[in-house]
Design a protein around this motif. Structure first.
Motif, PDB file in Angstrom:
ATOM      1  N   ALA A  25       0.938  -1.322   0.181  1.00 31.88           N
ATOM      2  CA  ALA A  25      -0.053   0.069   0.019  1.00 31.88           C
ATOM      3  C   ALA A  25       1.046   1.315  -0.071  1.00 31.88           C
ATOM      4  O   ALA A  25       0.644   2.209  -0.867  1.00 31.88           O
ATOM      5  CB  ALA A  25      -1.090  -0.024   1.143  1.00 31.88           C
ATOM      6  N   LYS A  26       2.007   1.368   0.885  1.00 37.80           N
ATOM      7  CA  LYS A  26       2.840   2.499   0.810  1.00 37.80           C
ATOM      8  C   LYS A  26       3.574   2.517  -0.533  1.00 37.80           C
ATOM      9  O   LYS A  26       3.678   3.626  -0.993  1.00 37.80           O
ATOM     10  CB  LYS A  26       3.947   2.190   1.805  1.00 37.80           C
ATOM     11  CG  LYS A  26       3.327   2.343   3.291  1.00 37.80           C
ATOM     12  CD  LYS A  26       4.569   2.213   4.214  1.00 37.80           C
ATOM     13  CE  LYS A  26       3.889   2.185   5.755  1.00 37.80           C
ATOM     14  NZ  LYS A  26       4.774   1.583   6.813  1.00 37.80           N
ATOM     15  N   ILE A  46       0.132  14.152  -5.974  1.00 39.35           N
ATOM     16  CA  ILE A  46      -0.277  15.281  -5.277  1.00 39.35           C
ATOM     17  C   ILE A  46      -0.010  16.625  -6.463  1.00 39.35           C
ATOM     18  O   ILE A  46       1.215  16.780  -6.906  1.00 39.35           O
ATOM     19  CB  ILE A  46       0.746  15.423  -4.207  1.00 39.35           C
ATOM     20  CG1 ILE A  46       0.777  14.312  -3.245  1.00 39.35           C
ATOM     21  CG2 ILE A  46       0.464  16.982  -3.308  1.00 39.35           C
ATOM     22  CD1 ILE A  46       1.654  14.424  -1.971  1.00 39.35           C
ATOM     23  N   GLU A  47      -1.113  17.255  -6.437  1.00 39.76           N
ATOM     24  CA  GLU A  47      -1.098  18.259  -7.493  1.00 39.76           C
ATOM     25  C   GLU A  47      -1.300  19.796  -6.527  1.00 39.76           C
ATOM     26  O   GLU A  47      -1.627  19.482  -5.277  1.00 39.76           O
ATOM     27  CB  GLU A  47      -2.098  18.237  -8.428  1.00 39.76           C
ATOM     28  CG  GLU A  47      -1.862  17.027  -9.282  1.00 39.76           C
ATOM     29  CD  GLU A  47      -2.536  17.026 -10.716  1.00 39.76           C
ATOM     30  OE1 GLU A  47      -3.767  17.580 -10.550  1.00 39.76           O
ATOM     31  OE2 GLU A  47      -2.257  16.273 -11.681  1.00 39.76           O
ATOM     32  N   LYS A  48      -1.330  20.789  -7.186  1.00 38.71           N
ATOM     33  CA  LYS A  48      -1.386  22.190  -6.360  1.00 38.71           C
ATOM     34  C   LYS A  48      -2.983  21.988  -5.476  1.00 38.71           C
ATOM     35  O   LYS A  48      -2.729  22.527  -4.165  1.00 38.71           O
ATOM     36  CB  LYS A  48      -1.563  23.208  -7.576  1.00 38.71           C
ATOM     37  CG  LYS A  48      -1.606  24.593  -6.877  1.00 38.71           C
ATOM     38  CD  LYS A  48      -1.556  25.717  -7.924  1.00 38.71           C
ATOM     39  CE  LYS A  48      -2.839  25.846  -8.912  1.00 38.71           C
ATOM     40  NZ  LYS A  48      -3.063  26.723  -9.835  1.00 38.71           N
ATOM     41  N   GLY A 103     -12.859   6.012   5.037  1.00 35.88           N
ATOM     42  CA  GLY A 103     -12.821   6.642   3.711  1.00 35.88           C
ATOM     43  C   GLY A 103     -11.469   6.679   3.213  1.00 35.88           C
ATOM     44  O   GLY A 103     -10.406   6.382   3.834  1.00 35.88           O
ATOM     45  N   ILE A 104     -11.468   7.272   1.987  1.00 32.78           N
ATOM     46  CA  ILE A 104     -10.124   7.363   1.335  1.00 32.78           C
ATOM     47  C   ILE A 104      -9.017   7.945   1.860  1.00 32.78           C
ATOM     48  O   ILE A 104      -7.986   7.975   1.696  1.00 32.78           O
ATOM     49  CB  ILE A 104     -10.554   7.561  -0.214  1.00 32.78           C
ATOM     50  CG1 ILE A 104     -11.715   6.676  -0.972  1.00 32.78           C
ATOM     51  CG2 ILE A 104      -9.260   7.932  -0.927  1.00 32.78           C
ATOM     52  CD1 ILE A 104     -12.118   7.295  -2.294  1.00 32.78           C
ATOM     53  N   LYS A 105      -9.511   9.294   2.282  1.00 33.56           N
ATOM     54  CA  LYS A 105      -8.671  10.135   3.042  1.00 33.56           C
ATOM     55  C   LYS A 105      -7.832   9.504   3.935  1.00 33.56           C
ATOM     56  O   LYS A 105      -6.795   9.592   4.435  1.00 33.56           O
ATOM     57  CB  LYS A 105      -9.168  11.457   3.260  1.00 33.56           C
ATOM     58  CG  LYS A 105      -9.357  12.467   2.389  1.00 33.56           C
ATOM     59  CD  LYS A 105      -9.848  13.893   3.020  1.00 33.56           C
ATOM     60  CE  LYS A 105      -9.756  14.575   1.706  1.00 33.56           C
ATOM     61  NZ  LYS A 105     -10.262  16.318   2.178  1.00 33.56           N
ATOM     62  N   PRO A 120       1.196   9.446   5.771  1.00 30.44           N
ATOM     63  CA  PRO A 120       0.836  10.672   6.647  1.00 30.44           C
ATOM     64  C   PRO A 120       1.060  12.015   6.250  1.00 30.44           C
ATOM     65  O   PRO A 120       0.702  13.235   6.654  1.00 30.44           O
ATOM     66  CB  PRO A 120       1.320  10.166   7.921  1.00 30.44           C
ATOM     67  CG  PRO A 120       2.382   9.136   7.828  1.00 30.44           C
ATOM     68  CD  PRO A 120       1.983   8.492   6.284  1.00 30.44           C
ATOM     69  N   ASP A 121       2.280  12.116   5.412  1.00 30.29           N
ATOM     70  CA  ASP A 121       2.454  13.517   4.945  1.00 30.29           C
ATOM     71  C   ASP A 121       1.690  14.035   3.957  1.00 30.29           C
ATOM     72  O   ASP A 121       2.205  15.083   3.261  1.00 30.29           O
ATOM     73  CB  ASP A 121       4.115  13.383   4.618  1.00 30.29           C
ATOM     74  CG  ASP A 121       4.525  12.458   3.410  1.00 30.29           C
ATOM     75  OD1 ASP A 121       3.782  11.753   3.251  1.00 30.29           O
ATOM     76  OD2 ASP A 121       5.437  12.979   2.775  1.00 30.29           O
TER      77      ASP A 121
END
Length: 72
Positions: A5-6, A18-20, A41-43, A51-52
């Motif tokens: 998963a990581k 990760i986008e703006k 949930g997904i988040k 975690p970052d």
């Protein structure tokens, strides 16, 4: 499983980019959204393994590569 998963979320082409103004994630998160709901949930899933990751809107639109399953 945790390591996979990581690794998946660490790959911007497959799992998490990760986008703006958003987190783009694999379409798998959209297809199986109900499965992730059980764990918050997904988040919550993303935060558990990355975690970052910033707290941004999620877009489940990274294409899934079916070749890894030998289906193409």
């Amino acid at each position: 499983m945790d390591e996979q998963a990581k690794n998946f979320l660490g790959n911007a082409e497959k799992g998490l980019k990760i986008e703006k103004d958003s987190l783009r994630v694999s379409q798998i998160f959209d297809w199986f959204e109900k499965d992730f709901a059980v764990k918050g949930g997904i988040k919550a899933f993303i935060k558990n393994y990355k975690p970052d990751a910033p707290d941004l809107n999620i877009k489940a639109n990274l294409p899934y590569d079916w070749d890894v399953n030998g289906l193409n």
